[in-house]
Design a protein around this motif. Structure first.
Motif, PDB file in Angstrom:
ATOM      1  N   ILE A  10      38.299  37.035  42.515  1.00  0.00           N
ATOM      2  CA  ILE A  10      39.731  36.847  42.262  1.00  0.00           C
ATOM      3  C   ILE A  10      40.023  35.442  41.745  1.00  0.00           C
ATOM      4  O   ILE A  10      40.867  35.249  40.863  1.00  0.00           O
ATOM      5  CB  ILE A  10      40.540  37.139  43.541  1.00  0.00           C
ATOM      6  N   THR A  11      39.303  34.448  42.246  1.00  0.00           N
ATOM      7  CA  THR A  11      39.527  33.061  41.818  1.00  0.00           C
ATOM      8  C   THR A  11      38.722  32.701  40.575  1.00  0.00           C
ATOM      9  O   THR A  11      38.891  31.610  40.036  1.00  0.00           O
ATOM     10  CB  THR A  11      39.169  32.078  42.945  1.00  0.00           C
ATOM     11  N   GLY A  12      37.829  33.591  40.153  1.00  0.00           N
ATOM     12  CA  GLY A  12      37.051  33.320  38.952  1.00  0.00           C
ATOM     13  C   GLY A  12      35.770  32.546  39.189  1.00  0.00           C
ATOM     14  O   GLY A  12      35.068  32.199  38.228  1.00  0.00           O
ATOM     15  N   LEU A  13      35.440  32.282  40.445  1.00  0.00           N
ATOM     16  CA  LEU A  13      34.201  31.565  40.742  1.00  0.00           C
ATOM     17  C   LEU A  13      32.983  32.457  40.539  1.00  0.00           C
ATOM     18  O   LEU A  13      31.875  31.972  40.302  1.00  0.00           O
ATOM     19  CB  LEU A  13      34.224  31.038  42.179  1.00  0.00           C
ATOM     20  N   VAL A  14      33.179  33.777  40.675  1.00  0.00           N
ATOM     21  CA  VAL A  14      32.112  34.762  40.458  1.00  0.00           C
ATOM     22  C   VAL A  14      32.647  35.811  39.489  1.00  0.00           C
ATOM     23  O   VAL A  14      33.776  36.282  39.636  1.00  0.00           O
ATOM     24  CB  VAL A  14      31.688  35.420  41.794  1.00  0.00           C
ATOM     25  N   ALA A  15      31.826  36.162  38.510  1.00  0.00           N
ATOM     26  CA  ALA A  15      32.244  37.191  37.539  1.00  0.00           C
ATOM     27  C   ALA A  15      31.849  38.568  38.042  1.00  0.00           C
ATOM     28  O   ALA A  15      30.757  38.741  38.585  1.00  0.00           O
ATOM     29  CB  ALA A  15      31.594  36.923  36.189  1.00  0.00           C
ATOM     30  N   PRO A  16      32.711  39.565  37.880  1.00  0.00           N
ATOM     31  CA  PRO A  16      32.333  40.922  38.290  1.00  0.00           C
ATOM     32  C   PRO A  16      31.282  41.502  37.349  1.00  0.00           C
ATOM     33  O   PRO A  16      31.205  41.124  36.173  1.00  0.00           O
ATOM     34  CB  PRO A  16      33.647  41.695  38.193  1.00  0.00           C
ATOM     35  N   THR A  17      30.477  42.410  37.865  1.00  0.00           N
ATOM     36  CA  THR A  17      29.495  43.106  37.034  1.00  0.00           C
ATOM     37  C   THR A  17      30.156  44.207  36.217  1.00  0.00           C
ATOM     38  O   THR A  17      29.746  44.499  35.093  1.00  0.00           O
ATOM     39  CB  THR A  17      28.392  43.720  37.921  1.00  0.00           C
ATOM     40  N   SER A  18      31.179  44.814  36.795  1.00  0.00           N
ATOM     41  CA  SER A  18      31.895  45.894  36.111  1.00  0.00           C
ATOM     42  C   SER A  18      33.375  45.788  36.435  1.00  0.00           C
ATOM     43  O   SER A  18      33.772  45.116  37.390  1.00  0.00           O
ATOM     44  CB  SER A  18      31.351  47.260  36.546  1.00  0.00           C
ATOM     45  N   GLY A  19      34.184  46.462  35.646  1.00  0.00           N
ATOM     46  CA  GLY A  19      35.626  46.435  35.878  1.00  0.00           C
ATOM     47  C   GLY A  19      36.288  45.225  35.241  1.00  0.00           C
ATOM     48  O   GLY A  19      35.665  44.460  34.493  1.00  0.00           O
ATOM     49  N   GLN A  20      37.558  45.049  35.562  1.00  0.00           N
ATOM     50  CA  GLN A  20      38.350  44.006  34.920  1.00  0.00           C
ATOM     51  C   GLN A  20      39.262  43.322  35.931  1.00  0.00           C
ATOM     52  O   GLN A  20      39.799  43.965  36.840  1.00  0.00           O
ATOM     53  CB  GLN A  20      39.187  44.608  33.785  1.00  0.00           C
ATOM     54  N   VAL A  21      39.447  42.007  35.752  1.00  0.00           N
ATOM     55  CA  VAL A  21      40.382  41.233  36.565  1.00  0.00           C
ATOM     56  C   VAL A  21      41.504  40.748  35.656  1.00  0.00           C
ATOM     57  O   VAL A  21      41.251  40.127  34.610  1.00  0.00           O
ATOM     58  CB  VAL A  21      39.690  40.026  37.234  1.00  0.00           C
ATOM     59  N   LEU A  22      42.744  41.047  36.044  1.00  0.00           N
ATOM     60  CA  LEU A  22      43.908  40.617  35.270  1.00  0.00           C
ATOM     61  C   LEU A  22      44.674  39.560  36.045  1.00  0.00           C
ATOM     62  O   LEU A  22      44.915  39.702  37.247  1.00  0.00           O
ATOM     63  CB  LEU A  22      44.838  41.793  34.977  1.00  0.00           C
ATOM     64  N   TYR A  23      45.071  38.489  35.353  1.00  0.00           N
ATOM     65  CA  TYR A  23      45.960  37.478  35.933  1.00  0.00           C
ATOM     66  C   TYR A  23      47.239  37.468  35.102  1.00  0.00           C
ATOM     67  O   TYR A  23      47.204  37.255  33.891  1.00  0.00           O
ATOM     68  CB  TYR A  23      45.296  36.102  35.915  1.00  0.00           C
ATOM     69  N   ARG A  24      48.340  37.750  35.770  1.00  0.00           N
ATOM     70  CA  ARG A  24      49.627  37.878  35.072  1.00  0.00           C
ATOM     71  C   ARG A  24      49.517  38.893  33.934  1.00  0.00           C
ATOM     72  O   ARG A  24      50.025  38.688  32.834  1.00  0.00           O
ATOM     73  CB  ARG A  24      50.089  36.524  34.543  1.00  0.00           C
ATOM     74  N   GLU A  25      48.793  40.012  34.218  1.00  0.00           N
ATOM     75  CA  GLU A  25      48.607  41.136  33.306  1.00  0.00           C
ATOM     76  C   GLU A  25      47.769  40.798  32.080  1.00  0.00           C
ATOM     77  O   GLU A  25      47.704  41.588  31.125  1.00  0.00           O
ATOM     78  CB  GLU A  25      49.967  41.719  32.863  1.00  0.00           C
ATOM     79  N   GLN A  26      47.087  39.638  32.086  1.00  0.00           N
ATOM     80  CA  GLN A  26      46.202  39.267  30.997  1.00  0.00           C
ATOM     81  C   GLN A  26      44.767  39.185  31.520  1.00  0.00           C
ATOM     82  O   GLN A  26      44.537  38.699  32.630  1.00  0.00           O
ATOM     83  CB  GLN A  26      46.604  37.911  30.401  1.00  0.00           C
ATOM     84  N   PRO A  27      43.780  39.672  30.755  1.00  0.00           N
ATOM     85  CA  PRO A  27      42.389  39.594  31.196  1.00  0.00           C
ATOM     86  C   PRO A  27      42.002  38.159  31.533  1.00  0.00           C
ATOM     87  O   PRO A  27      42.293  37.233  30.772  1.00  0.00           O
ATOM     88  CB  PRO A  27      41.602  40.111  29.985  1.00  0.00           C
ATOM     89  N   MET A  28      41.377  37.984  32.657  1.00  0.00           N
ATOM     90  CA  MET A  28      41.013  36.646  33.124  1.00  0.00           C
ATOM     91  C   MET A  28      39.641  36.267  32.586  1.00  0.00           C
ATOM     92  O   MET A  28      38.677  37.026  32.716  1.00  0.00           O
ATOM     93  CB  MET A  28      41.007  36.605  34.653  1.00  0.00           C
ATOM     94  N   GLN A  29      39.567  35.107  31.996  1.00  0.00           N
ATOM     95  CA  GLN A  29      38.310  34.581  31.475  1.00  0.00           C
ATOM     96  C   GLN A  29      37.998  33.289  32.209  1.00  0.00           C
ATOM     97  O   GLN A  29      38.768  32.335  32.172  1.00  0.00           O
ATOM     98  CB  GLN A  29      38.417  34.297  29.962  1.00  0.00           C
TER      99      GLN A  29
END
Length: 450
Positions: free
Chosen positions: A61-80
């Motif tokens: 959720i904080t971006g310290l670890v990247a997921p292997t699958s799926g997507q994380v959105l922050y304020r409805e925008q993909p988090m990089q």
């Protein structure tokens, strides 16, 4: 007192999974199919047994670890990369000992490129809000544990995060200090003294979750998944003696002690999908000694008690009592129904038995119910010299667990097998060997499944 108004989506996880590839090429899944949303105006507590991936999920959720699958959105925008709106408070304060309180609190602001005057002003303001006024020039070694953790809070809040993530922030503190900090944090939140829009707290303390949270998410393990997600509607500040408070605590215990029943399945059934063929997951043994299980059985003799009350009586946290209960359940020594725990007929026979009878009961239950012990015993019986290297078992386990967890699983199985005098372990040769004993007649126990 009313909490902040709940509103828009801050972070969303869509079918998120995390897995690691072992050196032998085997993929170990930590969590799968995680769907959750964090909204503004709410405190969310993340609960689950050890190994359910709570801390890993927070780091995704904080971006310290990247997921292997799926997507994380922050304020409805993909988090990089890193989550730009999040800050973390860790279990330990993680302060730099050579920096003063003020300098430690300024660190996050400095990393964001704030000028000296601006970061000093913001840091001093947060130090004052968090209750450390007068200690700006003190070093961490001069502070108590509670004060050092306050510095950690001030450092995280100084950058004015929209999302404050806390990874078991009170677990390293004594009971009174932890209780004081919980309510001070709640004061700051309810009185809008901090700019944070949402709080996510990872905890193993069920009462802590019910005291603080507007919503509770319960994770399952092996692999981690969302088993329950429900609101807590009690108004702040919450009374532990309130029947609704106790009912909420009981509800969480029921979820955690019934790992095969997910509330989400009952409330929000998913469309049926055809899963690809997959090797069955290896049962995870709890890391507890038979002595701890025996102690629980002794306490439960002639009683049918709410597990929540038992935990309070023993002064045990979630991560302490659940493995003991799970171990006793796996061997059919206790029964859990609707959050109430009681001893089975086999468990009663164990309580009444002498040491040899107790060992025989555990031996019978291990060979009947514990797959890893069954396999080790089968290997030993098949070998002419009744000895096998531990590496043989570890190679099998590492197809299902990380090397560290595989070793813990083997150690638990050896510990249980030793108690039952099924097999022993030779440390110099790293070999497991069969215990030779006279054939025994099984005890006349009632072994009907419970």
């Amino acid at each position: 007192m009313q909490a902040k108004t709940k509103g828009e989506s801050l972070v969303r996880l869509l079918n998120v999974g995390k897995a690691y590839r072992q050196p032998n090429g085997q993929v170990i899944s930590i969590m799968e199919n995680i769907d959750l949303e964090l909204r503004t105006g709410e405190i969310v507590a993340l609960l689950g047994p050890s190994g359910s991936g709570k801390s890993t999920l927070m780091r995704i959720i904080t971006g310290l670890v990247a997921p292997t699958s799926g997507q994380v959105l922050y304020r409805e925008q993909p988090m990089q990369g890193l989550n730009p709106g999040a800050a973390i408070v860790f279990q330990s304060s993680a302060l730099y000992p050579w920096l003063t309180v003020l300098e430690n609190v300024e660190l996050g602001l400095k990393a964001l490129g704030e000028g000296p005057r601006s970061r000093r002003r913001k840091a001093l303001r947060m130090i004052d809000i968090i209750g450390l006024d007068g200690f700006e020039n003190a070093y961490p070694k001069e502070l108590s544990g509670g004060m050092r953790q306050r510095v950690g809070f001030a450092r995280a809040l100084a950058v004015e995060p929209e999302l404050l993530c806390m990874d078991e922030p009170f677990s390293a503190l004594d009971v009174l200090t932890a209780e004081n900090l919980r309510f001070e944090l709640l004061d700051l939140w309810l009185e809008h003294k901090i700019p944070t829009q949402s709080i996510l707290i990872v905890t193993h303390h069920i009462e802590e979750a019910v005291i603080l949270a507007d919503r509770i998410i319960v994770l399952g393990s092996n692999p981690g998944r969302v088993r329950a997600d429900f609101p807590v509607t009690l108004p702040h500040y919450r009374d532990r003696k309130n029947p609704e408070f106790q009912a909420t605590v009981d509800r969480i215990y029921k979820i955690l002690t019934n790992p095969h029943v997910d509330e989400l399945e009952e409330l929000e059934p998913r469309p049926t999908t055809i899963a690809s063929p997959q090797e069955p997951r290896y049962p995870l043994l709890p890391h507890v000694r038979i002595g701890s299980i025996a102690g629980l059985l002794e306490l439960l003799e002639h009683r049918k008690e709410d597990l929540y009350r038992i935990a309070q009586e023993l002064q045990l946290e979630l991560d302490d009592i659940l493995p003991i209960v799970e171990g006793a359940q796996m061997m059919e020594l206790v029964e859990l129904k609707e959050g109430d725990i009681s001893v089975t007929p086999i468990g009663n026979a164990f309580i009444q038995g002498d040491i040899d009878q107790r060992k025989l009961i555990i031996r019978q239950q291990l060979l009947k119910h514990i797959r890893l012990v069954q396999q080790i015993h089968t290997f030993l019986m098949a070998k002419q010299n009744h000895r096998i290297p531990e590496s043989l078992v570890l190679d099998i386990l590492e197809r299902h667990f990380t090397p560290q967890e595989a070793e813990r699983q083997l150690n638990t199985a050896i510990d249980w097998g030793r108690y039952a005098e099924l097999f022993g372990y030779d440390e110099p040769s790293k070999e497991i060997f069969l215990e030779v004993s006279e054939p025994e007649e099984p005890l006349p126990l009632e072994t009907t499944a419970v």
